[in-house]
Design an enzyme around this catalytic site. Structure first.
Site, PDB file in Angstrom:
ATOM      1  N   THR A 155     157.973  19.925 -39.131  1.00  0.00           N
ATOM      2  CA  THR A 155     158.959  20.272 -38.101  1.00  0.00           C
ATOM      3  C   THR A 155     158.876  21.739 -37.687  1.00  0.00           C
ATOM      4  OG1 THR A 155     161.343  20.499 -37.753  1.00  0.00           O
ATOM      5  CG2 THR A 155     160.606  20.617 -40.021  1.00  0.00           C
ATOM      6  N   ASP A 156     159.358  22.012 -36.480  1.00  0.00           N
ATOM      7  CA  ASP A 156     159.425  23.413 -36.018  1.00  0.00           C
ATOM      8  C   ASP A 156     160.505  24.199 -36.765  1.00  0.00           C
ATOM      9  OD1 ASP A 156     161.721  22.270 -34.858  1.00  0.00           O
ATOM     10  OD2 ASP A 156     161.218  22.838 -32.808  1.00  0.00           O
ATOM     11  N   GLU A 157     161.420  23.482 -37.436  1.00  0.00           N
ATOM     12  CA  GLU A 157     162.549  24.175 -38.078  1.00  0.00           C
ATOM     13  C   GLU A 157     162.096  25.090 -39.218  1.00  0.00           C
ATOM     14  OE1 GLU A 157     166.135  22.071 -38.776  1.00  0.00           O
ATOM     15  OE2 GLU A 157     165.922  20.848 -36.984  1.00  0.00           O
TER      16      GLU A 157
ATOM     17  N   TYR B 110     167.458  21.388 -45.363  1.00  0.00           N
ATOM     18  CA  TYR B 110     166.423  20.500 -44.804  1.00  0.00           C
ATOM     19  C   TYR B 110     165.145  21.281 -44.490  1.00  0.00           C
ATOM     20  CZ  TYR B 110     163.765  18.148 -41.140  1.00  0.00           C
ATOM     21  OH  TYR B 110     162.739  17.629 -40.390  1.00  0.00           O
TER      22      TYR B 110
ATOM     23  N   LYS C 158     161.345  21.081 -46.101  1.00  0.00           N
ATOM     24  CA  LYS C 158     160.133  20.774 -45.321  1.00  0.00           C
ATOM     25  C   LYS C 158     159.122  21.923 -45.453  1.00  0.00           C
ATOM     26  CE  LYS C 158     159.289  17.728 -42.980  1.00  0.00           C
ATOM     27  NZ  LYS C 158     158.668  16.411 -43.251  1.00  0.00           N
TER      28      LYS C 158
HETATM   29  P1  NAD Z   1     164.053   9.272 -40.238  1.00  0.00           P
HETATM   30  O1  NAD Z   1     165.124   9.818 -41.102  1.00  0.00           O
HETATM   31  O2  NAD Z   1     164.422   8.494 -39.024  1.00  0.00           O
HETATM   32  O3  NAD Z   1     163.076   8.339 -41.102  1.00  0.00           O
HETATM   33  C1  NAD Z   1     162.639   8.686 -42.384  1.00  0.00           C
HETATM   34  C2  NAD Z   1     162.075   7.431 -43.041  1.00  0.00           C
HETATM   35  O4  NAD Z   1     161.584   7.812 -44.333  1.00  0.00           O
HETATM   36  C3  NAD Z   1     163.128   6.336 -43.262  1.00  0.00           C
HETATM   37  O5  NAD Z   1     162.604   5.094 -42.856  1.00  0.00           O
HETATM   38  C4  NAD Z   1     163.374   6.365 -44.774  1.00  0.00           C
HETATM   39  O6  NAD Z   1     163.719   5.092 -45.304  1.00  0.00           O
HETATM   40  C5  NAD Z   1     162.023   6.837 -45.284  1.00  0.00           C
HETATM   41  N1  NAD Z   1     162.114   7.506 -46.605  1.00  0.00           N
HETATM   42  C6  NAD Z   1     163.024   8.439 -46.992  1.00  0.00           C
HETATM   43  N2  NAD Z   1     162.783   8.794 -48.261  1.00  0.00           N
HETATM   44  C7  NAD Z   1     161.684   8.110 -48.678  1.00  0.00           C
HETATM   45  C8  NAD Z   1     160.933   8.074 -49.872  1.00  0.00           C
HETATM   46  N3  NAD Z   1     161.271   8.828 -50.938  1.00  0.00           N
HETATM   47  N4  NAD Z   1     159.846   7.267 -49.933  1.00  0.00           N
HETATM   48  C9  NAD Z   1     159.512   6.478 -48.890  1.00  0.00           C
HETATM   49  N5  NAD Z   1     160.202   6.464 -47.728  1.00  0.00           N
HETATM   50  C10 NAD Z   1     161.273   7.271 -47.618  1.00  0.00           C
HETATM   51  O7  NAD Z   1     163.145  10.519 -39.858  1.00  0.00           O
HETATM   52  P2  NAD Z   1     162.305  10.803 -38.524  1.00  0.00           P
HETATM   53  O8  NAD Z   1     163.176  11.472 -37.550  1.00  0.00           O
HETATM   54  O9  NAD Z   1     161.554   9.572 -38.161  1.00  0.00           O
HETATM   55  O10 NAD Z   1     161.290  11.908 -39.074  1.00  0.00           O
HETATM   56  C11 NAD Z   1     160.037  11.525 -39.642  1.00  0.00           C
HETATM   57  C12 NAD Z   1     159.298  12.778 -40.074  1.00  0.00           C
HETATM   58  O11 NAD Z   1     159.106  13.627 -38.951  1.00  0.00           O
HETATM   59  C13 NAD Z   1     160.064  13.618 -41.102  1.00  0.00           C
HETATM   60  O12 NAD Z   1     159.146  14.126 -42.024  1.00  0.00           O
HETATM   61  C14 NAD Z   1     160.691  14.732 -40.286  1.00  0.00           C
HETATM   62  O13 NAD Z   1     160.846  15.885 -41.060  1.00  0.00           O
HETATM   63  C15 NAD Z   1     159.640  14.917 -39.213  1.00  0.00           C
HETATM   64  N6  NAD Z   1     160.122  15.430 -37.912  1.00  0.00           N
HETATM   65  C16 NAD Z   1     161.189  14.841 -37.285  1.00  0.00           C
HETATM   66  C17 NAD Z   1     161.568  15.301 -36.023  1.00  0.00           C
HETATM   67  C18 NAD Z   1     162.715  14.669 -35.265  1.00  0.00           C
HETATM   68  O14 NAD Z   1     163.112  15.199 -34.219  1.00  0.00           O
HETATM   69  N7  NAD Z   1     163.271  13.545 -35.702  1.00  0.00           N
HETATM   70  C19 NAD Z   1     160.878  16.351 -35.421  1.00  0.00           C
HETATM   71  C20 NAD Z   1     159.805  16.942 -36.101  1.00  0.00           C
HETATM   72  C21 NAD Z   1     159.425  16.454 -37.348  1.00  0.00           C
HETATM   73  O1  DAU Z   2     163.449  20.504 -34.503  1.00  0.00           O
HETATM   74  C1  DAU Z   2     163.014  19.332 -35.152  1.00  0.00           C
HETATM   75  C2  DAU Z   2     164.165  18.734 -35.917  1.00  0.00           C
HETATM   76  O2  DAU Z   2     165.019  18.117 -34.947  1.00  0.00           O
HETATM   77  C3  DAU Z   2     163.733  17.711 -36.960  1.00  0.00           C
HETATM   78  O3  DAU Z   2     162.957  18.348 -37.937  1.00  0.00           O
HETATM   79  C4  DAU Z   2     164.949  17.057 -37.611  1.00  0.00           C
HETATM   80  O4  DAU Z   2     164.530  16.042 -38.503  1.00  0.00           O
HETATM   81  C5  DAU Z   2     165.794  16.429 -36.513  1.00  0.00           C
HETATM   82  O5  DAU Z   2     166.963  15.878 -37.069  1.00  0.00           O
HETATM   83  C6  DAU Z   2     166.164  17.486 -35.463  1.00  0.00           C
HETATM   84  O6  DAU Z   2     167.082  18.468 -36.023  1.00  0.00           O
HETATM   85  P1  DAU Z   2     168.314  19.041 -35.195  1.00  0.00           P
HETATM   86  O7  DAU Z   2     169.322  19.543 -36.141  1.00  0.00           O
HETATM   87  O8  DAU Z   2     167.858  19.951 -34.124  1.00  0.00           O
HETATM   88  O9  DAU Z   2     168.785  17.646 -34.479  1.00  0.00           O
HETATM   89  P2  DAU Z   2     170.266  17.043 -34.247  1.00  0.00           P
HETATM   90  O10 DAU Z   2     170.098  15.892 -33.312  1.00  0.00           O
HETATM   91  O11 DAU Z   2     171.001  16.837 -35.511  1.00  0.00           O
HETATM   92  O12 DAU Z   2     170.987  18.219 -33.449  1.00  0.00           O
HETATM   93  C7  DAU Z   2     170.464  18.701 -32.216  1.00  0.00           C
HETATM   94  C8  DAU Z   2     171.356  19.856 -31.785  1.00  0.00           C
HETATM   95  O13 DAU Z   2     172.643  19.325 -31.415  1.00  0.00           O
HETATM   96  C9  DAU Z   2     171.626  20.870 -32.864  1.00  0.00           C
HETATM   97  O14 DAU Z   2     171.702  22.173 -32.280  1.00  0.00           O
HETATM   98  C10 DAU Z   2     172.984  20.481 -33.430  1.00  0.00           C
HETATM   99  C11 DAU Z   2     173.684  19.889 -32.227  1.00  0.00           C
HETATM  100  N1  DAU Z   2     174.646  18.793 -32.519  1.00  0.00           N
HETATM  101  C12 DAU Z   2     174.246  17.784 -33.329  1.00  0.00           C
HETATM  102  C13 DAU Z   2     175.103  16.738 -33.644  1.00  0.00           C
HETATM  103  C14 DAU Z   2     174.675  15.630 -34.573  1.00  0.00           C
HETATM  104  C15 DAU Z   2     175.910  18.804 -31.942  1.00  0.00           C
HETATM  105  O15 DAU Z   2     176.253  19.728 -31.169  1.00  0.00           O
HETATM  106  N2  DAU Z   2     176.765  17.773 -32.237  1.00  0.00           N
HETATM  107  C16 DAU Z   2     176.417  16.756 -33.091  1.00  0.00           C
HETATM  108  O16 DAU Z   2     177.285  15.859 -33.346  1.00  0.00           O
END
Ligand code: NAD
Ligand code: DAU
Length: 356
Positions: free
Chosen positions: A132-134, A158, A162
């Site tokens: 992730t970019d975070e 988180y 990562k």
């Molecule tokens: P998600 O939470 O939707 O899915 C995670 C999946 O991993 C789930 O199906 C869960 O059951 C499985 N899991 C959790 N713990 C596990 C374990 N110990 N063993 C096997 N499976 C397990 O997450 P996502 O949003 O699909 O993110 C996937 C990956 O991409 C993560 O590594 C996250 O850090 C990264 N990522 C997410 C975003 C985003 O915006 N969602 C952006 C950049 C990177």
């Molecule tokens: O940047 C990549 C990341 O993006 C991933 O690594 C994470 O797994 C993914 O969850 C996401 O993280 P964020 O914290 O940016 O996503 P989220 O959707 O939780 O929140 C997006 C923005 O909106 C953040 O600034 C927090 C804000 N927010 C979020 C929620 C859930 C609100 O204002 N209200 C809310 O109820």
């Protein structure tokens, strides 16, 4: 054959669906099915001969060793993680367990398997870590976007977990020569996104007549990428990425949270107007800010474009409309999630007003 971890989650699920739609190479899908894992996402693959689902933990060394020996994958793509920042603030333990210890154990299992492969298979093998970019921390308003050389400055449990996993992946390449690739992507949105994250939460709450919770002043900036573009970037890096390299993935779509939610409301007003003729924007509600809330993320994805010729197919405008339409057409998928323990989470996070 490839081994995908976390393939019942949001991005992993989209990746598996797209992979099997595009090619014949089978997938072993290892997922623990935590609250975020959902087999309904993979429902269309129920009778697909190329999809082999296994419920289990990436940290279960015996299970992973057995799967690797049995299926002999040419690549492992690691999506499995705890992914929600707010949950990492209220309960960081699971993040350390899966994101740090789990990734470490997975790397150890993969290293043992890879070490025993014949030379040609060893050379062809890839371990792709999805990150992730975070990990780069928070940017000032006018600072340039994160490049791959930006210092790691994670600010939440988180992102710290990562970051730790990224460092382990890097170390396994440097120390043992494991052929790794890492991608650091910005915020994804699209189909099958769990409705605890901003975009699907606001779509769900809007349709349910509930408040749309905006943390703080809503001026925090995120860089949004349609999930299928993230999946195409991962396929490209897997195919042609240079070993040991990191590739940033992003959509060049920086938006303030309040603007994202107003855009969602405007699309919903067109696609499914409120019965009372008012805008869904009336439901916007400012709530207490997230602890340690990062102000701005922005990804410079020019390395990926320059070296591997990748570009996103969707703009934010096209992707967000597709997303809203997907949620409108797939209310059952959402309803099955929101009827269960999801209600406990929203009650804890937002209080009773949003959980009515
Ligand atoms: P998600 O939470 O939707 O899915 C995670 C999946 O991993 C789930 O199906 C869960 O059951 C499985 N899991 C959790 N713990 C596990 C374990 N110990 N063993 C096997 N499976 C397990 O997450 P996502 O949003 O699909 O993110 C996937 C990956 O991409 C993560 O590594 C996250 O850090 C990264 N990522 C997410 C975003 C985003 O915006 N969602 C952006 C950049 C990177
Ligand atoms: O940047 C990549 C990341 O993006 C991933 O690594 C994470 O797994 C993914 O969850 C996401 O993280 P964020 O914290 O940016 O996503 P989220 O959707 O939780 O929140 C997006 C923005 O909106 C953040 O600034 C927090 C804000 N927010 C979020 C929620 C859930 C609100 O204002 N209200 C809310 O109820």
């Amino acid at each position: 054959m490839i081994l995908v971890t976390g393939g019942a989650g949001f991005i992993g699920g989209n990746f598996v669906l797209d992979w099997l739609a595009l090619c014949d190479e089978p997938v072993v899908n290892l997922d623990l099915l935590t609250y975020a894992g959902n087999l309904e996402t993979l429902g269309s693959l129920a009778n697909h001969p190329g999809h082999h689902f296994v419920q289990g933990d990436i940290g279960d060394a015996a299970l992973v060793a057995r799967l690797l020996a049995e299926h002999q994958p040419r690549a492992v793509i690691n999506f499995a993680a705890e992914s929600h920042v707010d949950r990492s603030i209220t309960g960081p333990e699971a993040f350390i367990q899966t994101n740090v210890v789990g990734t470490f154990r997975l790397l150890e299992s993969v290293r043992a398997y890879w070490s025993g492969l014949p030379a040609a298979s060893q050379a062809a093998f890839r371990f792709l870590h999805v990150s992730t970019d975070e990990v780069y921390g928070s940017l000032e308003k006018t600072a340039p976007a994160f490049t791959e050389n930006h210092r790691y400055e994670p600010n939440s449990p988180y992102s710290a977990s990562k970051a730790a996993s990224d460092h382990l992946v890097r170390a396994y390449h440097h120390t043992y020569g494991l052929p790794v690739l890492t991608t650091n992507c910005s915020n994804n949105y699209g189909p099958y996104h769990f409705p605890e994250k901003l975009i699907p939460l606001c779509i769900h709450n809007a349709l349910a007549g509930k408040p749309l919770p905006i943390y703080g002043d809503g001026q925090q900036i995120r860089d949004w990428l349609y999930v299928k573009d993230h999946c195409s970037a991962i396929r490209r890096v897997l195919e042609a990425g240079r070993l040991g390299e990191v590739y940033n993935v992003g959509g060049w779509n920086e938006k303030a949270n309040l603007d994202v939610v107003k855009t969602l409301c405007a699309i919903l007003d067109e696609e499914q107007p409120r019965p009372d003729g008012q805008s869904y924007a009336e439901q916007i509600s400012f709530v207490t800010d997230r602890l340690g809330h990062d102000r701005r993320y922005a990804i410079d994805a020019s390395k990926l474009e320059r070296e591997l010729g990748w570009k996103p197919a969707e703009t934010f405008e096209t992707g967000i409309r597709k997303t809203v339409r997907w949620y409108l057409a797939n209310q059952d998928w959402v309803a099955h999630i929101t009827s269960g323990s999801y209600r406990d989470w929203t009650a804890q996070q937002y209080g009773d007003t949003l959980n009515a």
